[in-house]
Design a protein around this motif. Structure first.
Motif, PDB file in Angstrom:
ATOM      1  N   ASP A 283       0.812  -1.217   0.000  1.00 45.75           N
ATOM      2  CA  ASP A 283       0.000   0.000   0.000  1.00 45.75           C
ATOM      3  C   ASP A 283       0.843   1.264   0.000  1.00 45.75           C
ATOM      4  OD1 ASP A 283       1.017  -0.333   2.519  1.00 45.75           O
ATOM      5  OD2 ASP A 283      -0.866   0.022   3.586  1.00 45.75           O
ATOM      6  N   ARG A 284       2.128   1.138   0.379  1.00 48.27           N
ATOM      7  CA  ARG A 284       3.036   2.290   0.354  1.00 48.27           C
ATOM      8  C   ARG A 284       4.478   1.787   0.329  1.00 48.27           C
ATOM      9  NH1 ARG A 284       5.484   3.366   5.258  1.00 48.27           N
ATOM     10  NH2 ARG A 284       4.747   2.066   7.003  1.00 48.27           N
ATOM     11  N   PRO A 285       5.434   2.621  -0.124  1.00 40.37           N
ATOM     12  CA  PRO A 285       6.831   2.198  -0.146  1.00 40.37           C
ATOM     13  C   PRO A 285       7.409   2.145   1.275  1.00 40.37           C
ATOM     14  CG  PRO A 285       6.441   4.040  -1.656  1.00 40.37           C
ATOM     15  CD  PRO A 285       5.246   3.929  -0.766  1.00 40.37           C
ATOM     16  N   HIS A 286       7.979   1.028   1.660  1.00 40.99           N
ATOM     17  CA  HIS A 286       8.693   0.901   2.918  1.00 40.99           C
ATOM     18  C   HIS A 286       9.472  -0.407   2.908  1.00 40.99           C
ATOM     19  CE1 HIS A 286       5.045  -1.434   3.722  1.00 40.99           C
ATOM     20  NE2 HIS A 286       5.654  -1.996   4.770  1.00 40.99           N
ATOM     21  N   ASN A 314      13.770  -7.924  14.397  1.00 45.23           N
ATOM     22  CA  ASN A 314      13.781  -8.026  15.856  1.00 45.23           C
ATOM     23  C   ASN A 314      12.823  -7.038  16.526  1.00 45.23           C
ATOM     24  OD1 ASN A 314      15.308 -10.244  16.485  1.00 45.23           O
ATOM     25  ND2 ASN A 314      17.195  -9.123  16.888  1.00 45.23           N
ATOM     26  N   GLY A 315      11.645  -6.889  15.932  1.00 47.28           N
ATOM     27  CA  GLY A 315      10.632  -6.025  16.517  1.00 47.28           C
ATOM     28  C   GLY A 315      10.735  -4.569  16.122  1.00 47.28           C
ATOM     29  N   HIS A 316      11.791  -4.189  15.377  1.00 47.12           N
ATOM     30  CA  HIS A 316      11.966  -2.801  14.944  1.00 47.12           C
ATOM     31  C   HIS A 316      11.476  -2.660  13.497  1.00 47.12           C
ATOM     32  CE1 HIS A 316      14.365  -1.704  18.479  1.00 47.12           C
ATOM     33  NE2 HIS A 316      14.981  -2.858  18.334  1.00 47.12           N
ATOM     34  N   VAL A 317      10.567  -1.742  13.289  1.00 49.22           N
ATOM     35  CA  VAL A 317      10.033  -1.507  11.946  1.00 49.22           C
ATOM     36  C   VAL A 317      11.137  -0.931  11.056  1.00 49.22           C
ATOM     37  CG1 VAL A 317       8.371  -0.189  10.585  1.00 49.22           C
ATOM     38  CG2 VAL A 317       7.688  -1.169  12.787  1.00 49.22           C
ATOM     39  N   GLU A 319      11.659   1.126   7.861  1.00 51.17           N
ATOM     40  CA  GLU A 319      10.999   1.995   6.891  1.00 51.17           C
ATOM     41  C   GLU A 319      11.830   2.158   5.627  1.00 51.17           C
ATOM     42  OE1 GLU A 319       8.093   3.450   6.618  1.00 51.17           O
ATOM     43  OE2 GLU A 319       7.291   2.672   8.502  1.00 51.17           O
ATOM     44  N   THR A 320      13.147   2.293   5.780  1.00 52.33           N
ATOM     45  CA  THR A 320      14.047   2.445   4.638  1.00 52.33           C
ATOM     46  C   THR A 320      15.175   1.435   4.754  1.00 52.33           C
ATOM     47  OG1 THR A 320      15.486   4.075   5.722  1.00 52.33           O
ATOM     48  CG2 THR A 320      13.560   4.920   4.538  1.00 52.33           C
ATOM     49  N   SER A 321      15.845   1.157   3.649  1.00 52.53           N
ATOM     50  CA  SER A 321      16.915   0.162   3.653  1.00 52.53           C
ATOM     51  C   SER A 321      18.074   0.582   4.544  1.00 52.53           C
ATOM     52  CB  SER A 321      17.416  -0.084   2.225  1.00 52.53           C
ATOM     53  OG  SER A 321      17.960   1.099   1.661  1.00 52.53           O
ATOM     54  N   GLY A 322      18.286   1.888   4.704  1.00 56.13           N
ATOM     55  CA  GLY A 322      19.385   2.371   5.531  1.00 56.13           C
ATOM     56  C   GLY A 322      19.221   2.065   7.008  1.00 56.13           C
ATOM     57  N   GLU A 323      17.994   1.734   7.437  1.00 54.52           N
ATOM     58  CA  GLU A 323      17.763   1.427   8.842  1.00 54.52           C
ATOM     59  C   GLU A 323      18.160   0.002   9.209  1.00 54.52           C
ATOM     60  OE1 GLU A 323      13.707   2.262   9.784  1.00 54.52           O
ATOM     61  OE2 GLU A 323      13.760   4.263   8.891  1.00 54.52           O
ATOM     62  N   LEU A 324      18.303  -0.862   8.220  1.00 52.02           N
ATOM     63  CA  LEU A 324      18.585  -2.272   8.517  1.00 52.02           C
ATOM     64  C   LEU A 324      20.034  -2.546   8.937  1.00 52.02           C
ATOM     65  CD1 LEU A 324      17.526  -5.163   8.640  1.00 52.02           C
ATOM     66  CD2 LEU A 324      18.057  -5.385   6.198  1.00 52.02           C
ATOM     67  N   PRO A 325      21.057  -2.058   8.204  1.00 51.01           N
ATOM     68  CA  PRO A 325      22.437  -2.394   8.591  1.00 51.01           C
ATOM     69  C   PRO A 325      22.801  -2.061  10.030  1.00 51.01           C
ATOM     70  CG  PRO A 325      22.414  -1.461   6.391  1.00 51.01           C
ATOM     71  CD  PRO A 325      21.023  -1.303   6.925  1.00 51.01           C
ATOM     72  N   PRO A 326      22.432  -0.887  10.593  1.00 48.71           N
ATOM     73  CA  PRO A 326      22.768  -0.639  12.001  1.00 48.71           C
ATOM     74  C   PRO A 326      22.117  -1.632  12.950  1.00 48.71           C
ATOM     75  CG  PRO A 326      22.165   1.416  10.905  1.00 48.71           C
ATOM     76  CD  PRO A 326      21.812   0.309   9.975  1.00 48.71           C
ATOM     77  N   ARG A 327      20.886  -2.038  12.662  1.00 51.46           N
ATOM     78  CA  ARG A 327      20.188  -3.009  13.515  1.00 51.46           C
ATOM     79  C   ARG A 327      20.894  -4.359  13.479  1.00 51.46           C
ATOM     80  NH1 ARG A 327      16.985  -0.283  17.001  1.00 51.46           N
ATOM     81  NH2 ARG A 327      15.620   1.195  15.928  1.00 51.46           N
ATOM     82  N   LYS A 338      14.462 -12.316  14.623  1.00 48.65           N
ATOM     83  CA  LYS A 338      13.162 -12.480  13.991  1.00 48.65           C
ATOM     84  C   LYS A 338      13.019 -11.434  12.888  1.00 48.65           C
ATOM     85  CE  LYS A 338      10.901 -14.327  18.132  1.00 48.65           C
ATOM     86  NZ  LYS A 338       9.811 -14.135  19.142  1.00 48.65           N
ATOM     87  N   VAL A 339      12.846 -11.909  11.675  1.00 46.79           N
ATOM     88  CA  VAL A 339      12.747 -11.027  10.514  1.00 46.79           C
ATOM     89  C   VAL A 339      11.360 -11.185   9.889  1.00 46.79           C
ATOM     90  CG1 VAL A 339      13.718 -10.427   8.266  1.00 46.79           C
ATOM     91  CG2 VAL A 339      15.222 -11.241  10.093  1.00 46.79           C
ATOM     92  N   LYS A 340      10.669 -10.061   9.725  1.00 48.35           N
ATOM     93  CA  LYS A 340       9.362 -10.079   9.067  1.00 48.35           C
ATOM     94  C   LYS A 340       9.545  -9.586   7.637  1.00 48.35           C
ATOM     95  CE  LYS A 340       5.707  -9.338  11.378  1.00 48.35           C
ATOM     96  NZ  LYS A 340       4.632  -8.760  12.230  1.00 48.35           N
TER      97      LYS A 340
END
Length: 468
Positions: A283-286, A314-317, A319-327, A338-340
């Motif tokens: 429904d939207r880009p994320h 791991n429970g953190h939404v 929104e953008t690809s840049g948020e994944l590497p630090p997590r 846990k990856v959704k």
């Protein structure tokens, strides 16, 4: 009557000014409390000419320092050696323990032969580099002293956009300079900071502020001032700080293990734009779109596929690809995460055992080449042969090469992306990377070339034109 009206207006504006002034923050007590723990850091490095390979004409002693480079250029000439000389640089730092541990930026002390820490009381102490991490731009130093003033560590996750923050540092060598502003954004991803969700502020940060603390209104350190965005080299209202929790994680690893280890997922990712979101039934880009799964990596073992969109980690939404590497980077090695994901328009939960980021490639989260990788070519892209697993995932039985990297240039302008599979150029079928290299060397200039790629299971034609 007029006098009464005049005094009424005067009282109104005076009250309004007083009310506005009362809402402005007062930083004086914060500076008094924390200023003593902020230090000036000066370093000495050995500088050598990379072209030094022969005798040189010595520089006359009467040549002013500012004229030395001009003398070398016109009298020593290119290819002539020059005597290594010492250069100096300035930065900032802050004390985190009473027994002498302090933090600054990696780039402030990198390759330094000597590090001098100057305290507010004018004492100058030689510092030892305990360890540093280039990926996060954090360095841990130690001076031989006791009962030093220290800062209090805050919680950057509690920062809110629009909140006041304050910096103390040494811009251009001016000790104990104080500047203030607001938090402009959080979780910023920069090209050279894959593992840092930067805090963006409009605090005036200039050369020399690097490594200094960023305080919240409670007087606690929430970040380390690290970078500025500037076309002039000076302040332009865009400053970036490393969250202090990221820095303290580096400190703990350096102290306990002597090095910094990071979690690794083993995927290449990209942002989801509006067109892609529509194609995936979103429904939207994320989220972070998986453009490549590294063979043998944690993601492949867990069943992640090309075309999956990671929307939660791991429970953190996400929104953008840049948020994944630090997590992923701060997740303990061998811990199950846990990856959704969204796959074929439906959400799925996958458990991934996090691996250790390969030391030889700190960018492996977003770019992990295979052994069959080719060199940068006239299209400005890197391609590799497809493995049997990748063919199975992409449903490509034969032919095709996987696009691993796209530099600025023709291919990028045409819309070719990492993760694309190039199947055909003009009317020539591309069987492997060797075939690809042979074909592109023969392409005519200044003529539109059609290229057929497969992206996320869908074939699409693109076009490009090679300049002379």
């Amino acid at each position: 009557m007029l006098n009464r009206l005049f005094f009424g207006v005067l009282i109104y504006y005076a009250s309004a000014f007083a009310a506005a002034h009362a809402q402005l923050p007062d930083f004086t007590e914060m500076v008094k409390t924390n200023g003593d723990a902020v230090v000036n850091i000066s370093t000495t490095q050995k500088s050598t000419d990379p072209q030094a390979d022969g005798d040189q004409q010595p520089i006359p002693q009467d040549v002013p320092p500012e004229m030395e480079e001009l003398f070398r250029r016109f009298f020593q000439g290119p290819g002539r050696g020059y005597t290594p000389r010492e250069t100096n640089s300035l930065g900032s730092g802050f004390i985190i323990s009473r027994d002498g541990y302090l933090l600054t930026n990696h780039h402030v002390v990198n390759n330094a032969s000597e590090i001098v820490v100057k305290l507010k009381d004018r004492r100058e102490l030689i510092a030892k580099l305990i360890g540093s991490d280039e990926s996060t731009d954090v360095a841990l130093l130690k001076v031989d002293a006791k009962d030093l003033p220290v800062v209090e560590i805050g919680a950057p996750e509690q920062l809110q956009v629009g909140e006041w923050v304050l910096a103390i540092g040494t811009p251009f060598g001016f000790d104990q300079s104080v500047t203030a502003g607001i938090v402009s954004a959080k979780g910023r991803s920069l090209p050279d900071g894959n593992y840092v969700p930067f805090i963006q502020t409009d605090v005036a940060i200039n050369p020399g502020n690097s490594g200094g603390p960023l305080f919240n209104m409670q007087g606690k350190v929430v970040g380390i001032n690290s970078q500025i965005y500037s076309r002039s080299g000076g302040y332009m209202g865009l400053s970036f700080a490393i969250p202090i929790d990221v820095a303290m994680n580096v400190v703990e690893q350096i102290k306990s293990k002597g090095k910094v280890s990071r979690g690794w997922l083993g995927v290449q990712i990209q942002d989801v734009n509006r067109q892609l979101a529509e194609s995936f039934g979103m429904d939207r880009p994320h989220g972070a779109l998986v453009a490549k799964v590294v063979p043998g990596g944690p993601a492949e073992k867990a069943g992640l596929q090309i075309g999956d969109i990671i929307v939660e980690f791991n429970g953190h939404v996400i929104e953008t690809s840049g948020e994944l590497p630090p997590r992923v980077g701060v997740t303990p090695i061998d811990e199950k995460a846990k990856v959704k994901i969204i796959r074929h328009g439906e959400q799925q939960d996958i458990s991934v055992k996090i691996g250790l980021l390969p030391a030889q490639n700190t960018a492996a989260l977003s770019n992990a080449p295979t052994a069959a990788e080719t060199q940068i070519n006239r299209l400005g892209i890197v391609v590799a042969d497809l493995t049997s697993e990748q063919r199975q995932q992409a449903q490509v039985e034969k032919n095709g090469v996987l696009v691993q990297k796209v530099n600025k240039g023709i291919a990028l302008d045409a819309g070719i992306q990492p993760g694309d599979i190039i199947l055909r150029i003009q009317n020539t079928v591309i069987r492997d990377s060797a075939d690809f290299n042979s074909v592109i060397t023969k392409l005519p200039a200044e003529k539109s070339i059609a290229v057929l790629v497969q992206r996320n299971g869908n074939p699409v034609f693109l076009a490009f034109k090679i300049d002379k």
